[in-house]
Design an enzyme around this catalytic site. Structure first.
Site, PDB file in Angstrom:
ATOM      1  N   ASP A  13       0.821  -1.205   0.000  1.00 38.22           N
ATOM      2  CA  ASP A  13       0.000   0.000   0.000  1.00 38.22           C
ATOM      3  C   ASP A  13       0.855   1.256   0.000  1.00 38.22           C
ATOM      4  O   ASP A  13       0.541   2.240  -0.684  1.00 38.22           O
ATOM      5  CB  ASP A  13      -0.919   0.017   1.221  1.00 38.22           C
ATOM      6  CG  ASP A  13      -1.961  -1.082   1.183  1.00 38.22           C
ATOM      7  OD1 ASP A  13      -1.893  -1.937   0.285  1.00 38.22           O
ATOM      8  OD2 ASP A  13      -2.849  -1.090   2.059  1.00 38.22           O
ATOM      9  N   LEU A  61       8.822   2.376  14.542  1.00 36.89           N
ATOM     10  CA  LEU A  61       7.562   2.685  15.212  1.00 36.89           C
ATOM     11  C   LEU A  61       7.553   2.214  16.655  1.00 36.89           C
ATOM     12  O   LEU A  61       6.711   2.636  17.439  1.00 36.89           O
ATOM     13  CB  LEU A  61       6.401   2.040  14.449  1.00 36.89           C
ATOM     14  CG  LEU A  61       6.101   2.603  13.061  1.00 36.89           C
ATOM     15  CD1 LEU A  61       4.933   1.871  12.445  1.00 36.89           C
ATOM     16  CD2 LEU A  61       5.821   4.087  13.129  1.00 36.89           C
ATOM     17  N   SER A 127      -8.849  -2.468   9.127  1.00 36.68           N
ATOM     18  CA  SER A 127      -8.911  -3.736   8.403  1.00 36.68           C
ATOM     19  C   SER A 127     -10.268  -4.390   8.581  1.00 36.68           C
ATOM     20  O   SER A 127     -10.905  -4.272   9.640  1.00 36.68           O
ATOM     21  CB  SER A 127      -7.820  -4.686   8.913  1.00 36.68           C
ATOM     22  OG  SER A 127      -8.017  -6.001   8.434  1.00 36.68           O
ATOM     23  N   GLU A 129     -10.596  -7.351   9.116  1.00 34.07           N
ATOM     24  CA  GLU A 129     -10.413  -8.356  10.166  1.00 34.07           C
ATOM     25  C   GLU A 129     -10.932  -7.846  11.508  1.00 34.07           C
ATOM     26  O   GLU A 129     -11.098  -8.636  12.445  1.00 34.07           O
ATOM     27  CB  GLU A 129      -8.944  -8.739  10.282  1.00 34.07           C
ATOM     28  CG  GLU A 129      -8.405  -9.515   9.083  1.00 34.07           C
ATOM     29  CD  GLU A 129      -8.984 -10.919   8.958  1.00 34.07           C
ATOM     30  OE1 GLU A 129      -9.311 -11.509  10.006  1.00 34.07           O
ATOM     31  OE2 GLU A 129      -9.108 -11.416   7.824  1.00 34.07           O
ATOM     32  N   TYR A 151      -4.070  -9.786  15.364  1.00 36.73           N
ATOM     33  CA  TYR A 151      -4.005  -8.722  14.363  1.00 36.73           C
ATOM     34  C   TYR A 151      -5.308  -7.924  14.367  1.00 36.73           C
ATOM     35  O   TYR A 151      -5.299  -6.688  14.410  1.00 36.73           O
ATOM     36  CB  TYR A 151      -3.748  -9.311  12.981  1.00 36.73           C
ATOM     37  CG  TYR A 151      -3.883  -8.308  11.870  1.00 36.73           C
ATOM     38  CD1 TYR A 151      -2.910  -7.336  11.668  1.00 36.73           C
ATOM     39  CD2 TYR A 151      -4.995  -8.317  11.023  1.00 36.73           C
ATOM     40  CE1 TYR A 151      -3.044  -6.389  10.656  1.00 36.73           C
ATOM     41  CE2 TYR A 151      -5.132  -7.389  10.013  1.00 36.73           C
ATOM     42  CZ  TYR A 151      -4.151  -6.426   9.826  1.00 36.73           C
ATOM     43  OH  TYR A 151      -4.293  -5.496   8.828  1.00 36.73           O
ATOM     44  N   HIS A 181      -7.108  -6.260  -0.061  1.00 37.09           N
ATOM     45  CA  HIS A 181      -6.691  -5.633  -1.307  1.00 37.09           C
ATOM     46  C   HIS A 181      -5.333  -6.201  -1.702  1.00 37.09           C
ATOM     47  O   HIS A 181      -4.413  -6.258  -0.908  1.00 37.09           O
ATOM     48  CB  HIS A 181      -6.668  -4.106  -1.198  1.00 37.09           C
ATOM     49  CG  HIS A 181      -6.071  -3.591   0.060  1.00 37.09           C
ATOM     50  ND1 HIS A 181      -6.657  -3.750   1.300  1.00 37.09           N
ATOM     51  CD2 HIS A 181      -4.926  -2.902   0.291  1.00 37.09           C
ATOM     52  CE1 HIS A 181      -5.915  -3.186   2.225  1.00 37.09           C
ATOM     53  NE2 HIS A 181      -4.832  -2.677   1.647  1.00 37.09           N
ATOM     54  N   PHE A 190       1.057 -13.950   2.066  1.00 40.50           N
ATOM     55  CA  PHE A 190      -0.390 -13.846   1.955  1.00 40.50           C
ATOM     56  C   PHE A 190      -0.923 -14.849   0.942  1.00 40.50           C
ATOM     57  O   PHE A 190      -0.294 -15.114  -0.084  1.00 40.50           O
ATOM     58  CB  PHE A 190      -0.796 -12.423   1.566  1.00 40.50           C
ATOM     59  CG  PHE A 190      -0.490 -11.416   2.642  1.00 40.50           C
ATOM     60  CD1 PHE A 190      -1.420 -11.150   3.641  1.00 40.50           C
ATOM     61  CD2 PHE A 190       0.730 -10.767   2.685  1.00 40.50           C
ATOM     62  CE1 PHE A 190      -1.137 -10.233   4.646  1.00 40.50           C
ATOM     63  CE2 PHE A 190       1.026  -9.849   3.687  1.00 40.50           C
ATOM     64  CZ  PHE A 190       0.085  -9.590   4.674  1.00 40.50           C
ATOM     65  N   LYS A 194       0.632 -16.240  -2.640  1.00 41.93           N
ATOM     66  CA  LYS A 194       1.083 -17.630  -2.588  1.00 41.93           C
ATOM     67  C   LYS A 194       0.471 -18.420  -3.744  1.00 41.93           C
ATOM     68  O   LYS A 194       1.141 -19.232  -4.393  1.00 41.93           O
ATOM     69  CB  LYS A 194       0.669 -18.254  -1.243  1.00 41.93           C
ATOM     70  CG  LYS A 194       1.293 -19.598  -0.934  1.00 41.93           C
ATOM     71  CD  LYS A 194       0.917 -20.029   0.478  1.00 41.93           C
ATOM     72  CE  LYS A 194       1.541 -21.385   0.829  1.00 41.93           C
ATOM     73  NZ  LYS A 194       1.159 -21.815   2.199  1.00 41.93           N
TER      74      LYS A 194
END
Length: 342
Positions: A13, A61, A127, A129, A151, A181, A190, A194
């Site tokens: 992204d 971070l 997300s 999720e 996550y 995305h 991911f 894969k």
């Protein structure tokens, strides 16, 4: 000239957003780990083609002082917080690291912004999720969250932190609740990448089978290149608001496999195996987003067919593998991707 700061600029992204903002005439800055600056060929492969137009700052971070220093020096007009430990499978293996990195990282960015440049506008990458065990289909902005992984939990916490800084400190903060995305720049860990990569490998005789987890899980898959425009649009409004960004279509992992292998003239059923050992401890069966609010208020539209996304990913992996000398073939696909973008 507007100035933007992107965390996660080296990711899928971040690379698309950097390109988008450069085209808009922005001065684009990014926070990257020092190790990436020391190994740009492999770690900056998604942005190497535009690196000379970017301003990259070493930072982590996990360190508030590191983030604060960059924020104070850059004085951005817009901050896009995309960086996170985002592979859900890993979040089950190392919940502590996922929660610490994602939650503290978001808090560090928000706290730095509040003190160093409170007039800047802030975007947080949420997300789908966060919805997890869904209570309604499709999911929209008002759908309750029920995350099923560390996550997802970390993203819910980031969402509420972002909301709290908006309400408590009157900052311009917005969350994009982006559904899955993908693109040729997706990480190999991911499932979509894969699949596309192994379809190419098998077609070229470099692999024989592909093992996956739950083939019946359904996701709302869009193209990342077009989702970054929605991020930008959220920060151009008069008032901050949170938005679901999705295609409104759901497809199964099995369907992704079928189309990917059809691109190379093969039947996925001859090569793909479902391995129960790869199932998640708490799986999310079905995610489908309703982006009507983004369409109405942001003017954002998505019209890339699912089949086109899958085809692009497989064809790009075929192109990479065909252009690679046999001597350079490696079991580490990330190193094979070094220096390639588009």
């Amino acid at each position: 000239m507007k100035r933007a700061l992107i965390t996660g600029i080296t990711g899928q992204d971040g690379s698309y957003l950097a390109e988008f903002l450069l085209d808009k005439g922005y001065e684009v800055h990014g926070i990257v780990r020092r190790v990436a600056l020391e190994d740009p060929l492999h770690r900056l492969w998604r942005i190497n083609h535009i690196k000379d137009q970017l301003h990259l700052h070493a930072g982590s971070l996990e360190s508030f002082s590191s983030v604060y220093r960059v924020m104070k020096d850059v004085q951005p007009d817009e901050v896009y917080h995309l960086a996170a430990q985002s592979f859900i499978g890993q979040s089950f293996e190392d919940e502590f690291s996922t929660l610490q990195t994602n939650i503290n990282g978001t808090h560090h960015v928000l706290a730095s912004l509040l003190d160093a440049c409170p007039e800047a506008r802030f975007y947080f990458a949420g997300s789908s999720e966060m919805f997890g065990k869904v209570t309604e289909i499709p999911q929209r902005e008002a759908t309750p969250f029920h995350p099923r992984s560390a996550y997802g939990i970390s993203k819910c916490t980031g969402f509420y932190l972002t909301q709290n800084y908006r309400e408590a400190y009157r900052l311009f903060t917005a969350t994009g609740i982006l559904f899955n995305h993908e693109s040729p720049r997706r990480g190999f860990e991911f499932v979509t990448r894969k699949i596309s990569y192994h379809a190419a490998l098998i077609a070229l005789g470099l692999a024989k089978t592909l093992k996956l987890g739950n083939l019946e899980a359904k996701r709302d898959w869009g193209h990342a290149r077009y989702y970054v425009e929605a991020m930008w649009k959220m920060l151009q409004r008069e008032t901050p608001e949170d938005f679901v960004i999705a295609t409104g279509e759901a497809h199964s992992v099995r369907e992704f496999c079928r189309i990917a292998f059809e691109v190379v003239g093969l039947d996925y059923q001859d090569y793909v195996e479902s391995d129960p050992a790869l199932y998640r401890p708490a799986d999310v069966e079905f995610l489908l987003g309703d982006a009507s609010c983004a369409s109405q208020k942001l003017g954002w539209q998505y019209n890339v067919p699912f089949e086109s996304l899958v085809r692009e990913m497989v064809e790009r992996d075929l192109e990479r593998l065909k252009g690679m000398p046999a001597s350079s073939f490696s079991a580490d696909p990330m190193r094979q991707d070094a220096g390639t973008t588009r």
